[in-house]
Design a protein around this motif. Structure first.
Motif, PDB file in Angstrom:
ATOM      1  N   LEU A  69       0.816  -1.219   0.000  1.00 14.67           N
ATOM      2  CA  LEU A  69       0.000   0.000   0.000  1.00 14.67           C
ATOM      3  C   LEU A  69       0.849   1.269   0.000  1.00 14.67           C
ATOM      4  N   GLN A  70       2.069   1.178   0.498  1.00 16.07           N
ATOM      5  CA  GLN A  70       2.898   2.373   0.671  1.00 16.07           C
ATOM      6  C   GLN A  70       4.121   2.320  -0.244  1.00 16.07           C
ATOM      7  N   GLU A  76      -1.235   6.463  -0.899  1.00 18.01           N
ATOM      8  CA  GLU A  76      -1.897   5.239  -0.439  1.00 18.01           C
ATOM      9  C   GLU A  76      -3.186   4.965  -1.197  1.00 18.01           C
ATOM     10  N   HIS A  77      -4.136   5.889  -1.129  1.00 19.98           N
ATOM     11  CA  HIS A  77      -5.449   5.629  -1.698  1.00 19.98           C
ATOM     12  C   HIS A  77      -5.463   5.802  -3.221  1.00 19.98           C
ATOM     13  N   SER A  96       0.287  -5.157   3.678  1.00 15.01           N
ATOM     14  CA  SER A  96       0.755  -3.925   4.295  1.00 15.01           C
ATOM     15  C   SER A  96       0.887  -4.078   5.801  1.00 15.01           C
ATOM     16  N   CYS A 107      -9.571   0.360   1.576  1.00 18.16           N
ATOM     17  CA  CYS A 107      -8.958  -0.484   0.542  1.00 18.16           C
ATOM     18  C   CYS A 107      -9.995  -1.434  -0.047  1.00 18.16           C
TER      19      CYS A 107
END
Length: 236
Positions: A69-70, A76-77, A96, A107
């Protein structure tokens, strides 16, 4: 049975996974975990969002994407949304260290099919992959949450050690039993996938899981083990 027939019995194409993480050691660990679970696996790696999107669009036959995710080059989003758009119908599992229940929920709302914590035991993959590839959503409850409300979805109980064919067959999930029934009717992986409305890669995962539980390596051995178990695979 000749060697050519034996080769035809085995699932033909390798399962193909795209692993996306900006840490090479994490990619290696996930790759190793997948190779330990499946005999025939093709691993594709990407260290950035841009590279991951390019490979998701260019690599045919992906079974699933394991996505950090990072990433350095993606928010992130918004980065996840871009990746999901590039992935199309390929299911994506976020991997993550995030423990915020609100982030996890966002998510899933965005379209991720699963969430696996980097701090969990690797056996969680044994639960997550079949569920996600079968069209479900896998989100275990995080052990700790920083801000927000945790998502609490109970994990399925661990499978008991397999001692007999009967134990193994009776312990299969409903979907695994359906796949086995269609296989024993002579249908190919592609035909089974079409009948059940899932990706062919999903069927390969189910078949490998069933074969491993029964300790067999091909369809002929699988049919014999099933008959020996005495379990009836009803179409109901």
């Amino acid at each position: 049975m000749d060697q050519a027939s034996e080769r035809r019995d085995l699932p033909s194409d390798p399962l193909k996974f795209l692993i996306v993480d900006d840490h090479a050691l994490v990619r290696y660990g996930l790759s190793l975990a997948l190779r330990q679970r499946y005999e025939d696996v093709a691993i594709i790696e990407a260290g950035t969002l841009a590279e991951a999107m390019r490979k998701a669009r260019s690599e045919p036959g992906l079974a699933a994407i394991l996505y950090d995710l990072q990433l350095d080059d993606g928010d992130e989003h918004s980065g996840l949304v871009e990746m999901l758009e590039a992935a199309g119908d390929v299911p994506l599992i976020v991997v993550s260290g995030v423990t915020d229940g609100n982030v996890i929920a966002s998510c899933i709302r965005a379209g991720a099919r699963g969430f696996v914590h980097k701090g969990c035991e690797d056996t969680v993959l044994d639960q997550a992959l079949p569920i996600v590839l079968d069209g479900g959503i896998f989100v275990p409850a995080p052990p700790a949450v920083r801000g927000g409300t945790p998502i609490r979805i109970p994990l399925p109980p661990s499978a008991a050690p397999v001692r007999t064919e009967s134990d193994a067959v009776s312990g299969l999930t409903d979907r695994q039993r359906e796949v086995l029934r269609l296989l024993l009717e002579g249908q190919s992986n592609k035909e089974i996938a079409r009948a059940l409305g899932v990706l062919e890669g999903t069927i390969k995962v189910h078949l490998r899981t069933v074969m491993q539980r029964l300790g067999v390596r091909n369809r002929t051995q699988l049919a014999l083990a099933t008959m020996k178990s005495g379990i009836k695979l009803s179409s109901q």
